[in-house]
Design a protein around this motif. Structure first.
Motif, PDB file in Angstrom:
ATOM      1  N   GLY A 138      -3.192  -5.166   5.259  1.00  0.00           N
ATOM      2  CA  GLY A 138      -2.126  -5.245   4.266  1.00  0.00           C
ATOM      3  C   GLY A 138      -2.112  -4.024   3.363  1.00  0.00           C
ATOM      4  N   TYR A 139      -3.287  -3.567   3.002  1.00  0.00           N
ATOM      5  CA  TYR A 139      -3.440  -2.379   2.162  1.00  0.00           C
ATOM      6  C   TYR A 139      -2.840  -1.160   2.829  1.00  0.00           C
ATOM      7  CZ  TYR A 139      -6.180   1.727   0.592  1.00  0.00           C
ATOM      8  OH  TYR A 139      -6.585   2.967   0.177  1.00  0.00           O
ATOM      9  N   GLU A 140      -3.210  -0.955   4.062  1.00  0.00           N
ATOM     10  CA  GLU A 140      -2.739   0.242   4.766  1.00  0.00           C
ATOM     11  C   GLU A 140      -1.241   0.178   5.036  1.00  0.00           C
ATOM     12  OE1 GLU A 140      -5.260   0.759   8.173  1.00  0.00           O
ATOM     13  OE2 GLU A 140      -6.960   1.434   6.936  1.00  0.00           O
ATOM     14  N   ALA A 141      -0.772  -1.010   5.370  1.00  0.00           N
ATOM     15  CA  ALA A 141       0.662  -1.169   5.634  1.00  0.00           C
ATOM     16  C   ALA A 141       1.474  -0.805   4.397  1.00  0.00           C
ATOM     17  CB  ALA A 141       0.962  -2.600   6.069  1.00  0.00           C
ATOM     18  N   ALA A 142       1.039  -1.299   3.244  1.00  0.00           N
ATOM     19  CA  ALA A 142       1.776  -1.038   2.000  1.00  0.00           C
ATOM     20  C   ALA A 142       1.804   0.453   1.693  1.00  0.00           C
ATOM     21  CB  ALA A 142       1.151  -1.814   0.848  1.00  0.00           C
TER      22      ALA A 142
END
Lengths: 348, 348
Positions: free
Chosen positions: A204-208
């Motif tokens: 989720g962190y990387e996607a954001a």
DNA sequence: TTGTAAGCGTTATCAC
DNA sequence: GTGATAACGCTTACAA
């Protein structure tokens, strides 16, 4: 002279009835004549009789006991969860045994594999570290009712109170981005083991970051062996030596964030002016931290209540189809990202 | 087709021996011939047999289970205690059921009075709110092994892991006095109920003031219904309106102190410059608070370990004479009374 | 509606 | 050293 508690037979003798009748009265069976019931009740009173739950269990197979398995009970998220689980369970007539895996893979396996067959509990509420595949392997062919807490992956075999970890992480990071932060670090990844939660939050962190066109820097992704204050402190100390220095830190738990904030201060920097900090969980401690901690709030009472109700249903009827329930989460912005405000008392 | 776990009898049949022999092997009895043991072991392996602990309990009267009764499991002091209790118990082969009284007098009575006789536990570790007299009245004539945690009063009937609350409070207040503070308030008294802990800490607080020739001001003695952050916050808000305003606050628990510090900041004052704050417990949260919290450290692992060992000894031999063990405590001065220091990282 | 008795899976007391 | 067998205290067919 050993003290012997009164038994069903003692009561029967005293009331001049059969054990059957006493048992009927005790278990609230309908068809008992009023005068019989009265006689039995009186004998029970006189002898101060209480049914022996062990004997009852041996007969019925029900213990009225649930096991709650968590990594560490003194981690606030788990102690708050335990509180709610115990209360919810009590409402349904269950009591709760608490076990700790202590981040020990082997112990986790043991609790799930070895003891599930021992008929001491009617069911297990399990907050696992392991990933799906291992879990399936572990629980295997056992038919001990099991409800999983907190994981996202799901294959339909188990009841499951899930958190959308990917989305929760995404929300936290997006919040930081919306505040104009561009060098956003992550604390709490677990590169070595295949733990599900950190993997999902990392995703989720990387996607954001990518969606905002920001760079994913490996040096800004710091693992933390334990989700503890100390773990967060240590990770953050390492983080602050990197160049460029992050202007925001997304921690995979509130406890990590508490430790990280302390490290920021000890480095002579300010939160959120120099470095904004956000966590996940929404433990009570975060409301009172200084600055108060922004976080993604997980609905712990809901998770607990659903878990207990699911396991109760499954115990009642083992054929109950497995269900995945996704608990909602909600961004809670406080001082650690917004800065101080007189209008909004921090600890609300 | 319901799955039936293998029983002792199944193993006996398969190994062509009597149940007696199987039982001997399972319980590690000495006098079993090697070849017999081998045969039995193999059958056990093949059938994946596990002894049924409930049946064993019915026979032996031992459940291998302890009950830990605390007010609230999500109060850090109690969750840290629970952690240690569970670990210590595991070492001795016991598992731990956790119950919460939720500050409910009636529930406390019930847990002690009603359920002690149900043979579900081998013993109870009880962290009580009530005073001695009530306790005696409650536990009454039951012979369920009981170990008390945290009280000071003692009449020799129960094993008892005590804290010297009077002295601990005295030490905390004396520390504040030694720093030159003269208007020292207390947060956490309980005027309405006869709870032992607050009474003792109040006594120590007042004694220390008097010995230093300081005035005991009623308006500087604030009750707190719950030992929670919110309770500390509310109490402190009230405190800061008094005149003269206190220049130091002794809180009866670290959690109260955390809340109190937050109230001081929200009032636009500084800790410790304007108001010094000290607590009791030494929970992990205090180390990472900002400023880090001065406190009186209670040796939680010691308390837990001793409690478990005492109850185990009593279960082993009910005739074991009751013993009072006093856990040591130690003043830990941190930033909330000393102020910031670069030399001593706050969170140690 | 109530009584009798057969287990639930162990452990422990007798014999052999 | 090992084999039958009687408890442990309860629930529940099956009878009455």
């Amino acid at each position: 002279m050993a003290f012997m508690p009164a038994t069903l037979r003692d009561v029967a003798d005293r009331a001049q009835v059969s054990v059957r009748t006493v048992s009927n009265v005790v278990s609230g069976y309908q068809h008992v004549s009023p005068q019989m019931r009265q006689r039995v009740l009186q004998a029970i009173e006189e002898l101060d009789y209480r049914p022996n739950p062990v004997a009852r269990t041996l007969r019925t197979g029900r213990t009225g006991m649930l096991a709650l398995v968590v990594p560490e009970i003194d981690v606030p998220y788990f102690s708050e969860l335990a509180r709610e689980v115990i209360d919810s369970a009590a409402e349904l007539g269950y009591r709760v045994m608490v076990d700790q895996t202590g981040h020990d893979h082997e112990r986790e396996r043991q609790l799930l594999l070895g003891e599930n067959r021992t008929m001491l509990f009617d069911g297990i509420l399990f907050s696992p570290l392991v990933t799906k595949a291992e879990l399936l392997d572990m629980h295997g062919s056992s038919r001990m009712p099991l409800v999983l807490l907190g994981e996202h992956e799901f294959d339909g075999r188990y009841d499951h109170i899930a958190i959308d970890n990917v989305q929760a992480a995404h929300d936290a990071v997006t919040h930081l981005i919306s505040l104009g932060r561009t060098r956003i670090a992550a604390v709490g990844t677990q590169p070595l083991e295949g733990y599900a939660t950190p993997l999902q939050r990392t995703a989720g962190y990387e996607a954001a970051l990518r969606e905002a066109g920001l760079q994913v820097r490996p040096e800004h992704t710091i693992p933390a062996a334990h989700y503890s204050r100390t773990g967060g402190y240590t990770a953050c100390v390492a983080l602050l030596t990197t160049s460029p220095r992050p202007d925001a830190i997304f921690c995979f738990s509130d406890l990590l964030a508490i430790g990280a904030m302390r490290a920021v201060f000890d480095a002579g920097l300010r939160v959120p002016d120099d470095v904004a900090v956000i966590g996940i969980d929404d433990i009570d401690e975060g409301r009172f931290a200084r600055p108060s901690l922004s976080t993604v709030s997980l609905d712990i009472p809901f998770i607990a209540r659903e878990a207990v109700h699911r396991i109760a249903a499954r115990i009642e009827n083992p054929q109950t189809p497995a269900e995945e329930i996704v608990a909602t989460h909600q961004l809670v912005a406080r001082e650690s990202t917004l800065g101080m405000s007189d209008e909004h008392p921090a600890h609300r």
